[in-house]
Design a protein around this motif. Structure first.
Motif, PDB file in Angstrom:
ATOM      1  N   GLU A 285      91.013   5.832  64.985  1.00 57.02           N
ATOM      2  CA  GLU A 285      91.602   4.507  65.159  1.00 57.02           C
ATOM      3  C   GLU A 285      90.577   3.528  65.738  1.00 57.02           C
ATOM      4  N   HIS A 287      87.393   3.690  65.229  1.00 57.90           N
ATOM      5  CA  HIS A 287      86.507   3.369  64.110  1.00 57.90           C
ATOM      6  C   HIS A 287      87.070   2.221  63.286  1.00 57.90           C
ATOM      7  N   ASN A 288      88.337   2.298  62.942  1.00 59.91           N
ATOM      8  CA  ASN A 288      88.948   1.241  62.138  1.00 59.91           C
ATOM      9  C   ASN A 288      88.884  -0.105  62.846  1.00 59.91           C
ATOM     10  N   GLY A 289      88.924  -0.079  64.168  1.00 54.58           N
ATOM     11  CA  GLY A 289      88.849  -1.314  64.927  1.00 54.58           C
ATOM     12  C   GLY A 289      87.484  -1.985  64.883  1.00 54.58           C
ATOM     13  N   GLY A 291      85.681  -2.485  62.157  1.00 56.76           N
ATOM     14  CA  GLY A 291      85.556  -3.295  60.956  1.00 56.76           C
ATOM     15  C   GLY A 291      84.264  -3.075  60.198  1.00 56.76           C
ATOM     16  N   SER A 293      83.778  -0.665  58.000  1.00 52.33           N
ATOM     17  CA  SER A 293      84.077  -0.127  56.675  1.00 52.33           C
ATOM     18  C   SER A 293      85.522  -0.475  56.349  1.00 52.33           C
ATOM     19  N   PRO A 295      89.353   0.310  56.081  1.00 52.57           N
ATOM     20  CA  PRO A 295      90.138   1.192  56.957  1.00 52.57           C
ATOM     21  C   PRO A 295      90.335   2.566  56.325  1.00 52.57           C
ATOM     22  N   ASP A 297      92.616   6.229  56.790  1.00 50.67           N
ATOM     23  CA  ASP A 297      93.809   6.821  57.415  1.00 50.67           C
ATOM     24  C   ASP A 297      93.363   7.706  58.588  1.00 50.67           C
ATOM     25  N   PRO A 298      93.819   7.408  59.811  1.00 51.82           N
ATOM     26  CA  PRO A 298      93.349   8.162  60.978  1.00 51.82           C
ATOM     27  C   PRO A 298      94.119   9.459  61.241  1.00 51.82           C
TER      28      PRO A 298
END
Length: 367
Positions: A285, A287-289, A291, A293, A295, A297-298
């Motif tokens: 999660e 990582h997704n924050g 930005g 790459s 997003p 699925d975590p």
């Protein structure tokens, strides 16, 4: 000698420069341009020193940087002058460093004669090349970045600059502050790839009754997750002694520490896997924050048809690699920087990757 009140090493070095070293330097060579800093090895450079640190290679010490021609003309004389004229103690600490018998390890000791000080007089190019293998003022290649241990990069970008009369320490440290953006993506992708290579082994070892092996794999994964968090936070991971201290300063530490600690303390692989799965999802999660790459699925999921819960961390490596726009960086082998390469599972089993990584680092694979 009475133990003095502990002063953090960077503050001690700053005072030492301003009150003891600079006046002698200006007296010896008035107006000579110089820079002064405390960089390089030492717990104080990373901000982790305590009173315990004073037992070796800690104390009133710093670097004085001069232009190369000034080093040739005045360096030896300045070093000798400091040896003769520096105070024997500063803030209660001896300025003399004696050899403790262990290969150049210096320990503060009182002396009646000239002090063997730790004021290094050098020029920037010589110093950086000795520490890193290259001079950042001459440009930094991808091979330079990847072949340099993160501990060394931390040592030259942490610490403190007390005076920059040469006007070069600031720019050099700024250039080294962090990996170029696409190379950052590459290093992050390689860290995720490391995790993907072993995340199923916690369960597989445990399934055959090897709880010790499962625990060892879990500890490696915990270490890789900690290093990943530091890389995500744009911090060079230090070597083992300070890894936990550095990790504790990352934004993810408060949420991750309970899961990582529980994974290390677990005595069976099912419990180990459960806590690691929680940690994977927390880091995913984060990582997704960033930005960096698209997003991903975590959520964790089964490992193919086997009864092990994993993240399939290669998904994050692939997403990061897909976001790299520099074709030269995108073409790099997935072995990463030297810290990641030295015990990379794929690299150890595939000589082609070993040779490719050597070429990327500018080495001769046949040597």
């Amino acid at each position: 000698m009475t133990t003095p009140l502990f002063v953090p090493g960077l503050e001690l070095s700053r005072r030492f420069y301003l009150q003891a070293v600079r006046p002698l330097l200006e007296e010896a060579v008035p107006g000579m341009a110089h820079s002064a800093a405390r960089l390089g090895s030492g717990s104080e450079v990373l901000g982790f020193d305590t009173a315990r640190s004073a037992d070796h290679e800690w104390g009133p010490r710093l670097q004085i940087f001069l232009e190369p021609q000034d080093v040739a003309r005045h360096g030896a004389a300045v070093t000798a002058l400091l040896s003769e004229r520096l105070p024997k103690t500063f803030c209660g600490y001896p300025t003399h460093f004696s050899d403790n018998g262990e290969a150049g390890i210096g320990v503060m000791r009182l002396t009646d004669g000239p002090v063997r000080h730790r004021v290094e007089v050098t020029d920037p190019s010589t110093w950086f090349t000795a520490r890193l293998g290259f001079d950042p003022d001459a440009g930094i290649t991808s091979a330079d970045w990847l072949a340099t241990p993160s501990q060394r990069l931390a040592e030259v970008t942490a610490g403190a600059v007390f005076h920059d009369g040469l006007g070069r320490r600031g720019p050099a440290r700024t250039a080294l502050d962090w990996y170029p953006r696409d190379l950052w993506r590459h290093v992050l992708a390689c860290q995720w790839q490391r995790i993907s290579q072993e995340e199923a082994f916690v369960g597989r070892c445990g399934e055959v009754g090897d709880e010790l092996g499962s625990a060892v794999v879990a500890a490696r994964l915990v270490r890789d997750l900690m290093r990943l968090c530091l890389l995500m936070d744009r911090r060079y991971p230090p070597y083992g002694k300070w890894l936990g201290s550095a990790f504790a300063r990352t934004p993810q530490a408060s949420a991750l520490t309970p899961s990582l600690t529980a994974a290390l303390a677990a005595t069976d692989w099912h419990t180990r896997e459960l806590h690691l799965a929680r940690a994977y999802e927390t880091v995913a999660e984060a990582h997704n924050g960033l930005g960096l790459s698209a997003p991903v699925d975590p959520a964790t999921r089964p490992y193919h048809q086997r009864p092990f819960q994993v993240l399939h961390a290669e998904r994050f490596a692939e997403a990061l690699t897909s976001s790299i726009t520099d074709p030269a960086v995108r073409a790099l082998p997935m072995t990463g920087a030297v810290d990641q390469f030295i015990d990379n599972t794929d690299a150890l089993s595939r000589p082609d990757l070993t040779r490719a990584a050597s070429r990327a680092a500018g080495e001769n694979p046949a040597s």
